[in-house]
Structures are given as C-alpha cells and as structure tokens.
Write a protein that holds these residues in place. Structure first.
Motif, PDB file in Angstrom:
ATOM      1  N   CYS A 112      40.575  48.532 -80.304  1.00  0.00           N
ATOM      2  CA  CYS A 112      39.203  49.018 -80.307  1.00  0.00           C
ATOM      3  C   CYS A 112      39.032  49.995 -79.150  1.00  0.00           C
ATOM      4  O   CYS A 112      39.484  49.731 -78.032  1.00  0.00           O
ATOM      5  CB  CYS A 112      38.227  47.853 -80.134  1.00  0.00           C
ATOM      6  SG  CYS A 112      37.877  46.939 -81.636  1.00  0.00           S
ATOM      7  N   ASN A 139      32.892  49.812 -79.858  1.00  0.00           N
ATOM      8  CA  ASN A 139      33.859  48.991 -80.592  1.00  0.00           C
ATOM      9  C   ASN A 139      34.452  47.968 -79.626  1.00  0.00           C
ATOM     10  O   ASN A 139      35.241  48.317 -78.756  1.00  0.00           O
ATOM     11  CB  ASN A 139      34.970  49.878 -81.163  1.00  0.00           C
ATOM     12  CG  ASN A 139      34.430  50.966 -82.066  1.00  0.00           C
ATOM     13  OD1 ASN A 139      33.778  50.690 -83.060  1.00  0.00           O
ATOM     14  ND2 ASN A 139      34.703  52.213 -81.720  1.00  0.00           N
ATOM     15  N   SER A 165      38.029  43.277 -82.599  1.00  0.00           N
ATOM     16  CA  SER A 165      38.536  43.456 -83.954  1.00  0.00           C
ATOM     17  C   SER A 165      39.217  42.181 -84.417  1.00  0.00           C
ATOM     18  O   SER A 165      39.980  41.564 -83.666  1.00  0.00           O
ATOM     19  CB  SER A 165      39.528  44.625 -83.995  1.00  0.00           C
ATOM     20  OG  SER A 165      40.416  44.568 -82.885  1.00  0.00           O
ATOM     21  N   ILE A 171      34.754  44.520 -87.141  1.00  0.00           N
ATOM     22  CA  ILE A 171      34.590  45.002 -85.772  1.00  0.00           C
ATOM     23  C   ILE A 171      33.235  44.559 -85.232  1.00  0.00           C
ATOM     24  O   ILE A 171      32.192  44.852 -85.825  1.00  0.00           O
ATOM     25  CB  ILE A 171      34.692  46.536 -85.696  1.00  0.00           C
ATOM     26  CG1 ILE A 171      36.048  47.010 -86.228  1.00  0.00           C
ATOM     27  CG2 ILE A 171      34.499  47.019 -84.257  1.00  0.00           C
ATOM     28  CD1 ILE A 171      36.175  48.512 -86.325  1.00  0.00           C
TER      29      ILE A 171
END
Length: 675
Positions: free
Chosen positions: A280, A319, A322, A337
């Motif tokens: 991410c 982000n 994940s 995410i």
C-alpha cells in the motif's frame, strides 16, 4: 469559630488538590466520574505503560482503586470536551510499580480508554501524565461484570527478544513450528522454536543498506528454496531479505523506488507459482513487484506503469492496509484496502488474466466517513464466505459488513452493513491493527483490536468482549506447539492456556502453486458444519503472523474432511484426519494417478523403474525445467534443461510428484510411482 471552620475548609481543599500529585498520596476512588483539575503533580508516572514511549513528560496525577469484587474495569477520559490524555495503570507498591494496563489514543479525539482485569482486594494505581496536555479533564471508572474468559493467557518475558522490530512470528526453518523473527539494521535475529516454549537463537548478518520495517513486515518463500524470505516496508521504500538455499544466510535486495509503504504482503498476483510483493502506498497509487522465474522483481505502480494491474490508483492516497482474500469464492485472490482520512475503502475483484475491477460501489463497502488503518476479514458467521470488519482508528467508528454471496446466480450481491446490530456499533475504542483468528478454538473466528480486548465470536455475528491487562495486538502464532494461538507483545509472549477445545493446524507446501500455498482456500468439515480459511501473508496493519492454517473445533472430536483448493486449481482432500495435530500437506499428494494436472504433457511409463519419459501433446510445447518431490513436498532432484527423459533409477520405491515448467514459466504437476 468562623475562622476555624474556614481554616479546616482550606486544609480539606488543599488536601484534595495536592493529595493526588504523587503515588504515595494518590486519591482513593471508586466507580464513577472524577474531575482532574490539571495535570501538575510532582511525580511523573513511570514505568510508561501506554503507547508512544516516554515523551516529554514532567507531571502526573495519581489515583488508587481497590475493588472488593473482581471486575473488568474500564478507565476512560472519552468525555466531552475532549482533552488529549495518556493514562497508566499499575499494581505493586509506590517505588516498585508494575504495569497492568494503559492507553494513549484509544478513546474519541485522542482521549484515553484503558481496560484491565481488576482482582478483588488488589490495589491499582491510575496515573495520568501531561505528555500531550496539562489541561484539566473528566474521567470515568466503570466496573463491568467479570465473566471468566474463554481462554486465559500466561506471560513469558524473553529478554533476548530485543531487536528494533519484533513484529513477526512465522516458521523460518521449515519444521512447521512458528519462530520469532526480529529485525534490526544489518541483523536478522531468529528465535527458532525447539521444544514447547523454548527457543534456539541465531543471528544472521544482512550486509548493505536496508529499509527498516517501520510500518510493516511480510514473510514468504519467494525463491522457493524451502526457507521464508522477508519484505520490509518503510516510509521511503521497501527491502527484500532473501534466504540462501540452506536458510543460513540472507541477502539484502533494496529497490530504488520511493514508496510510503503501509501494509506489505507476499501474494502470487498473476498466479504463475512465484510469490510477488505488494505494498500500500500512502500518498500515491499502490505498487507491486512481479517475481519472474529467476526471482527477479519488476516494479509496477497501479495505473501509472504501462501494463500495470488496477489495484488502487487513487492519487489522493490513504492506502493503509491490504488483505488478499477470495471474497467471491471463485478460486483467485481479490484485494480489500482499508482507507484512512478521506476516501472510502476499496474492493478490487480479481477477474483473471491480470484484470482487477474496482467493485467498491457495487459491493456497497464504500461508506464514508471512514478512518481505518486496517480491517479484519474472515468467515465470521461460518456461512462459507468472507465478511469484513473495517476497524476504527478515529471518530467515524467501526463498520461491519456481512457477505451475502449467492453462488446460484451470476448477480454480484452487495455486502450488508450490519454494524448497528452488533457490538461494533457501540464500541468506541480505536486501534491501528485488527486481526481475525480463532483464539479460543471454539470453531468461530474472533477479532482482536482495540482496547486491550478480544471480541470472542459466539455465532450469529454476536461477539462478547473480554479485556486482558496489558495484552495488545501483535504477531500471532503457536509458539509452544499446543494448538492454541499465542501473541507476541515485543519481548513478552502471551501463551494461551488450553481450555479443552480441540483443533487442527495445517502446513501447506506448494508444488505447482507458490511454495507457501499463499492464496489457497482451506476448508474443514464435520458435525460442526464447515469452516474456511485463506492462507495470507500479512494481516492487520503492521504484523506478520503464522502461515500455518489454524482451526478450532470446540468439543467436537472428528473432522470428516480437509479440502485444500490450491491457487493452481489442484484440490487435495484428506479424509478423517487425526485432530489435535499439525498436518503437513504437499500439493497434489492426495491425488490419484488419474487426477494429474499435466496440461500438454504426458508421463510414461507409470509406474517407472529406471527412466521416466515426458511426452508432448502439443508440438510447440517446450520444457524449461523438471523437479521431483517426495509425497511430503521435499525436493528430491531438479533438472534445468529441456530433457524429456529423467533417470529415476536411484529413487527409492514409492509415490512422487513431478513438476514441469514450460517455456512460458507455466507449471504442471502430476504423480508417478517408482517401482
């Protein structure tokens, strides 16, 4: 007389104001609400029990609490108007205090919420410091009815766990037992598990400049040598620490690309049998590194690099975590995410052939506002598909989504937001990490996250919360080989005390698929119904936990079937396995000779005595290499050539697995018998 009265009032007022400034003069309190006029006491709380280190602190306020009955106690300053606070909970005596709990930011708007088990007759010291603010505030002490937890923990402090980053528990020497992995600059320290609760320590020098895992760490055998490698995620990029063929030396590989790494994972994104790395990117589109057949990585950025996959292209970033999981049960891994501070969470469906489709809106998981650093994903209701808890790390709260997948039609059903009907709708604590495991082995997946507690799954999406003093999210694994999952909190190992529930744990050895079987779906069946797990590298936000697959079955005494659906498409079935054991399964080991996955190749004669021949059904097919494994998945021999005849005369009699890699790096597998 009036002067005397005023004098005594002055003494009482003075005592009330100054009497909580030190441990020795701590004010006695009971359950209820208490006002702190200012944090200006002369004694600084020490040791530091809350997160974020010592900091610039020069004052404290002290209280003491002695319950007559055992309670689960909550101490919280999450009361408006909110003041940024930090609290420490102690047992012992002044001058010899021992941490029993503490918190910095688990409450709303940077307030504190600490949970601890308060034993009847024991005195607890509650101390607030001025690291963030000296302003006055109000806090509440809440006595919650104590219910014996479904699993207890004992603590072993191991002083040799002293690396800079102690955030990984995984099997590093391929003996199916979880080890403790510590990372420091140019040094990998492994506590190899030997006998239950005992470890053998080895330090490995790792020369060169490496990014340190300031944000996350993941493990997986990307070079397929039988020993796990590491990916370290920092705020400026990532590094790979690659094992050699004997697991006794490690090489640093440090790509040059800038990444503000958050969660890192190993995952076979293109399903070619080689583990790739994903990260991410906090401030830009996500990145991944594809691993070719020679264990060389090529950098891609989603939506930026030509030919890249769409796995998070939002340039506004956020982000954070994940999870690669098969949410739609179609046999390949999809990507979820967790997002922080703005954009909604994302779900990217893997449609095969390198196509990922953002279905966040269709799945209705893109609700806002959201402030999450990680999510817990598992089949919480045991209905055969993966549900999602979006963990809260801010005032927007948790979000719990039930997966209502219906495989009888081609419609993409949305998830259902059931937050308000669960405990997560009223839980106001926050945390960076949320992880999902069956901690009490009752056959239902629990959630560990905020507030030093575990949300124990009772079935039907009902959870009971249990607080544990000093227990926080950490790397998870079975560190004394008793079938119950333990938790590493830096140098403290929290061992689960077996409660009588039965279990099985499964170690996978990929042949055609990646070596760890990451991305495989493991299912077990019995009178309890069905349970599922996906094999993942990297869950929650920061930590790397065991790659062994754990199942609890409660008081049931039989598992009728274990089914493993490998990323390659191979399906292994084990009937009536022995419970309360570790089960190792090599890909294809349970298949009959008629169930080979050889594609355009044939193998003959079978059984073979001296030579095994490989035939080509398609004249354009080529052989790049062949490998032979025994039935447990151990590599016996390999040939990096296009030979269509293999000498097997020196093999012992028995059943073997043959792996063929073609010129396009595709893998095909089958069984043969050596006479």
């Amino acid at each position: 007389m009036k002067k005397i009265t005023l004098f005594f009032l002055f003494l009482i007022t003075s005592w009330s104001f100054y009497g909580q400034d030190t441990c020795a003069t701590a004010q006695t309190i009971t359950a209820g609400t208490h006002v702190v006029s200012a944090v200006n006491g002369s004694q600084v709380p020490t040791p530091i029990c809350a997160a974020n280190g010592a900091g610039s602190t020069n004052a404290g306020e002290w209280y003491k609490y002695t319950p007559s009955t055992t309670y689960n106690v909550t101490v919280t300053s999450s009361i408006a108007p909110y003041i940024d606070t930090r609290v420490h909970i102690y047992t012992g005596s002044c001058g010899a205090l021992v941490c029993a709990g503490g918190d910095d930011d688990a409450g709303a708007s940077l307030t504190s919420t600490a949970n601890f088990l308060a034993m009847a007759g024991t005195t607890y010291y509650i101390a607030w410091d001025n690291r963030w603010s000296a302003s006055g505030f109000t806090f509440q002490l809440i006595e919650n009815t104590y219910i014996p937890p479904p699993v207890e923990y004992t603590t072993q402090t191991i002083s040799t766990i002293n690396s800079n980053f102690n955030i990984c528990v995984v099997d590093m020497n391929n003996d199916s037992k979880d080890d403790i992995v510590g990372v420091s600059a140019n040094n990998l320290k492994i506590h190899h598990q030997t006998t239950p609760g005992n470890f053998s320590i080895t330090n490995y020098a790792v020369p060169g400049t490496s990014d340190m895992p300031t944000w996350s760490l993941a493990a997986g055998d990307y070079n397929r040598d039988g020993y796990n490698d590491l990916v370290l995620g920092s705020g400026s990029g990532l590094s790979f620490w690659q094992s050699d063929a004997t697991g006794t030396a490690y090489t640093n590989i440090n790509p040059s690309e800038y990444i503000f790494c958050q969660r890192t994972n190993f995952v076979d994104i293109n399903n070619d049998g080689h583990l790739d790395a994903f990260s991410c990117h906090d401030v830009a589109p996500n990145v991944y590194y594809l691993n070719n057949a020679s264990n060389n990585f090529t950098h891609y950025q989603s939506g930026v690099t030509a030919g890249s996959y769409n796995v998070g292209t939002l340039s506004s970033g956020g982000n954070y975590a994940s999870i690669w999981t098969d949410y739609d049960n179609d046999g390949d891994v999809d990507l979820f995410i967790s997002k922080c501070s703005g954009p909604p969470c994302e779900l990217h469906r893997n449609d095969g052939n390198g196509v990922f489709t953002d279905i966040s809106s269709l799945a209705q998981i893109n609700t806002t506002p959201v402030q999450s650093w990680s999510s817990a994903v598992a089949d919480f209701d045991n209905d055969g598909d993966m549900d999602i808890l979006v963990g809260a790390n801010g005032s927007s709260g948790h979000k719990f989504f039930r997966n209502d997948l219906d495989t009888t039609n081609s419609v993409e059903e949305p998830f259902v937001n059931i937050t308000s009907s669960t405990v997560f709708g009223t839980d106001t604590t926050n945390n960076q990490d949320y992880i999902a495991y069956d901690f009490d082995n009752n056959g239902k997946v629990d959630i560990m996250g905020s507030g030093n507690k575990i949300f124990f799954n009772q079935g039907g999406n009902t959870f009971t919360t249990v607080s544990y003093s000093g227990l926080t999210v950490g790397a998870v694994g079975d560190l004394n080989n008793d079938g119950f999952l333990d938790i590493q909190n830096n140098s403290n190992i929290r061992y689960a005390v077996p409660n009588g529930n039965n279990w099985i744990k499964i170690n996978l050895q990929g042949i055609q698929s990646n070596r760890n079987g990451i991305g495989a779906r493991v299912e077990i069946y019995g009178n309890f119904g069905k349970q599922i797990r996906d094999v993942r590298s990297g869950e929650g936000f920061r930590y790397m936990s065991t790659l062994n697959t754990h199942f609890g079955i409660g008081t049931e005494t039989q598992i009728t079937q274990v089914i493993i659906k490998w990323p390659s498409g191979v399906v292994d079935t084990i009937t009536n396995p022995t419970i309360n054991q570790s089960l190792s399964v090599a890909e294809g080991s349970t298949l009959g000779l008629a169930e080979n996955h050889l594609g355009n190749f044939t193998v003959y004669p079978n059984p073979a005595q001296d030579f095994l021949n490989i035939g080509l059904k398609n004249g354009s097919e080529t052989i790049k290499s062949t490998s032979i494994f025994d039935i447990s998945g151990r590599l016996i021999k390999t040939d990096d050539s296009s030979n269509t005849q293999i000498n097997v005369s020196n093999l012992q009699s028995g059943t073997y697995l043959l792996l063929i890699e073609n010129g396009e790096n595709q893998k095909f597998s089958g069984k043969f018998i050596k006479k």
